[in-house]
Design an enzyme around this catalytic site. Structure first.
Site, PDB file in Angstrom:
ATOM      1  N   ASN A 112      59.641  78.922  68.075  1.00  0.00           N
ATOM      2  CA  ASN A 112      60.100  79.224  69.430  1.00  0.00           C
ATOM      3  C   ASN A 112      59.264  78.458  70.449  1.00  0.00           C
ATOM      4  OD1 ASN A 112      61.182  80.395  71.706  1.00  0.00           O
ATOM      5  ND2 ASN A 112      60.535  82.473  71.232  1.00  0.00           N
ATOM      6  N   SER A 129      65.372  85.495  79.346  1.00  0.00           N
ATOM      7  CA  SER A 129      65.291  86.956  79.413  1.00  0.00           C
ATOM      8  C   SER A 129      64.942  87.427  80.813  1.00  0.00           C
ATOM      9  CB  SER A 129      64.235  87.461  78.427  1.00  0.00           C
ATOM     10  OG  SER A 129      64.655  87.262  77.100  1.00  0.00           O
ATOM     11  N   CYS A 179      63.080  81.638  79.624  1.00  0.00           N
ATOM     12  CA  CYS A 179      63.490  80.421  78.915  1.00  0.00           C
ATOM     13  C   CYS A 179      64.572  79.630  79.636  1.00  0.00           C
ATOM     14  CB  CYS A 179      63.958  80.778  77.509  1.00  0.00           C
ATOM     15  SG  CYS A 179      62.687  81.604  76.526  1.00  0.00           S
ATOM     16  N   GLU A 237      57.091  79.414  81.066  1.00  0.00           N
ATOM     17  CA  GLU A 237      56.698  80.801  81.272  1.00  0.00           C
ATOM     18  C   GLU A 237      55.285  81.026  80.753  1.00  0.00           C
ATOM     19  OE1 GLU A 237      58.928  83.559  78.381  1.00  0.00           O
ATOM     20  OE2 GLU A 237      60.233  81.802  78.530  1.00  0.00           O
ATOM     21  N   HIS A 269      70.120  78.138  73.087  1.00  0.00           N
ATOM     22  CA  HIS A 269      68.713  78.509  73.185  1.00  0.00           C
ATOM     23  C   HIS A 269      68.364  79.274  71.917  1.00  0.00           C
ATOM     24  CE1 HIS A 269      64.996  80.301  74.318  1.00  0.00           C
ATOM     25  NE2 HIS A 269      65.499  81.515  74.355  1.00  0.00           N
ATOM     26  N   THR A 302      58.357  84.864  65.444  1.00  0.00           N
ATOM     27  CA  THR A 302      59.138  84.047  66.383  1.00  0.00           C
ATOM     28  C   THR A 302      58.224  83.396  67.416  1.00  0.00           C
ATOM     29  OG1 THR A 302      59.650  85.956  67.798  1.00  0.00           O
ATOM     30  CG2 THR A 302      61.234  85.407  66.081  1.00  0.00           C
ATOM     31  N   LYS A 334      74.446  84.501  65.681  1.00  0.00           N
ATOM     32  CA  LYS A 334      74.875  85.880  65.911  1.00  0.00           C
ATOM     33  C   LYS A 334      75.759  85.982  67.154  1.00  0.00           C
ATOM     34  CE  LYS A 334      70.904  88.179  63.751  1.00  0.00           C
ATOM     35  NZ  LYS A 334      69.707  89.044  63.991  1.00  0.00           N
TER      36      LYS A 334
END
Length: 392
Positions: A275, A308, A111, A79, A233, A152, A242
């Site tokens: 990242n 995303s 991603c 990207e 990822h 990040t 999370k």
């Protein structure tokens, strides 16, 4: 016929920033970076590295002359591509000296791009069993100095050689995937930094994982007990955790302990690189394979890919006998150890060094970059790449 990952390697720039020092400079409690999001170091890309050179360096570390002759498809997920028209894959194809009788193109969906490439590669190999496919995931994550996403950021690339009868991971056929038109993260053509709705993106990431995991269970009949480990990822290393913890409640106590322990191994490289967008999932897989000593052949690994905007997919692979012999663990360990730490002030200067956009020429000091393949500058609006190894 088995199809999957025959070789895998990664490359990061030779500079990094300590996250605790960045936190101090931004007057933020350091634990918010090191514990809150789980990041310790952030790879910093000098002006002599871009998505093309990072990918080419990663691929050069794993390919031999036989591979170069048999590769007839190069798929480049990114990207942070370097041209609105010409695919980054074409530059890499040339820099590596691959067989001219090949297809080369670029894939974009945040991603998710490298995962899309792997799925396309499987189909190609099924039709052409003697072929090999080079899949690349390469990016430089930029959110801006003193921005909410600054912690990040990162830079790096992962290269995967996909083939029949793979020696590392055989990919299984069943997968589950999901697309939704949302604005959780994006980068308009006119911007060299990304925009993100952090809270919304975190929510969507977890929602996508829960959704594709449920779909996958229904398709496959598999549950957590059938998995040795799960890889995610990872824009930052706490993100996968999370998403995993709420869903993990459906497993047994043994499932939870096993998967959480292996999760910690799978984030080792990501914690000290940051990242890398399209390559982040595969950097996590590499971390698991190279830092966990006792993973038995035949173990099933689950992989969650998220891009995303958004596309998500859950798919699986089976570890092959003696897979450890085909990893470059020592090389990767040495590469990370050899990096030079930069101060926050140095990082800010490097971040603000950009290539000209007004048609002017620029030549870079590639001798300061330890990488074999570098961006030498721009002449007549054309990027100039060099392979120091090929020139010797």
């Amino acid at each position: 016929m088995k199809i999957g990952i025959d070789k895998i390697g990664f490359y990061v720039p030779d500079l990094y920033l300590d996250m605790r020092k960045l936190a101090a400079a931004r007057e933020i409690e350091p634990d918010k970076f090191t514990i809150g999001i789980g990041q310790e170091k952030m790879a910093v890309a000098p002006i002599t590295q871009d998505a093309v050179t990072l990918a080419a360096n990663a691929a050069a570390s794993i390919l031999d002359e036989t591979d170069k002759e048999k590769i007839d498809l190069v798929l480049f997920g990114t990207e942070t591509g370097v041209d609105h028209s010409k695919a980054a894959a074409v530059y890499v194809h040339h820099l590596l000296g691959l067989n001219p009788a090949a297809r080369s193109f670029e894939i974009k969906q945040a991603c998710y791009g490298a995962t899309a490439g792997i799925q396309m590669a499987k189909g190609h190999i099924a039709l052409n069993p003697e072929s090999k496919v080079l899949v690349l995931g390469s990016d430089i994550a930029r959110y801006g100095l003193d921005s909410s996403g600054e912690s990040t950021q990162g830079a790096g690339a992962v290269a995967l050689l996909i083939s029949a009868e793979p020696r590392i991971l055989a990919l299984e056929d069943k997968s589950a995937y999901l697309t939704a038109d949302i604005m959780d993260f994006w980068r308009p053509l006119y911007s060299n930094t990304a925009y993100v709705d952090g809270k919304f993106s975190n929510e969507q990431y977890s929602l996508f994982f829960a959704t594709v995991w449920q779909q996958f269970k229904e398709k496959s009949g598999l549950t957590f007990k059938d998995f040795e480990a799960l890889c995610f990822h990872l824009p930052y290393t706490k993100m996968g955790l999370k998403a995993l913890k709420p869903v993990l409640e459906e497993g047994t106590s043994e499932d939870k302990e096993r998967l959480l322990n292996h999760y910690q191994k799978s984030i080792g490289y990501n914690k000290v690189v940051g990242n890398i967008y399209t390559g982040s999932l595969y950097l996590s897989l590499l971390s698991l394979l190279e830092q966990k000593e006792k993973l038995a052949a035949g173990s099933r690994i689950g992989l969650f890919s998220y891009g995303s905007g958004a596309v998500g997919e859950f798919f699986t692979g089976i570890l092959q006998p003696d897979y450890q012999k085909h990893l470059n663990t020592n090389q990767h360990t040495e590469m990370l150890a050899a990096r030079r730490e930069v101060s926050v002030a140095e990082y800010e200067v490097i971040f603000q060094q950009t290539l000209p956009v007004d048609g002017s020429n620029l030549l870079s000091e590639t001798e300061k970059d330890s990488a074999a393949i570098c961006l030498a500058g721009i002449v007549n609006n054309q990027r100039q790449y060099i392979n120091k190894t090929a020139e010797k």
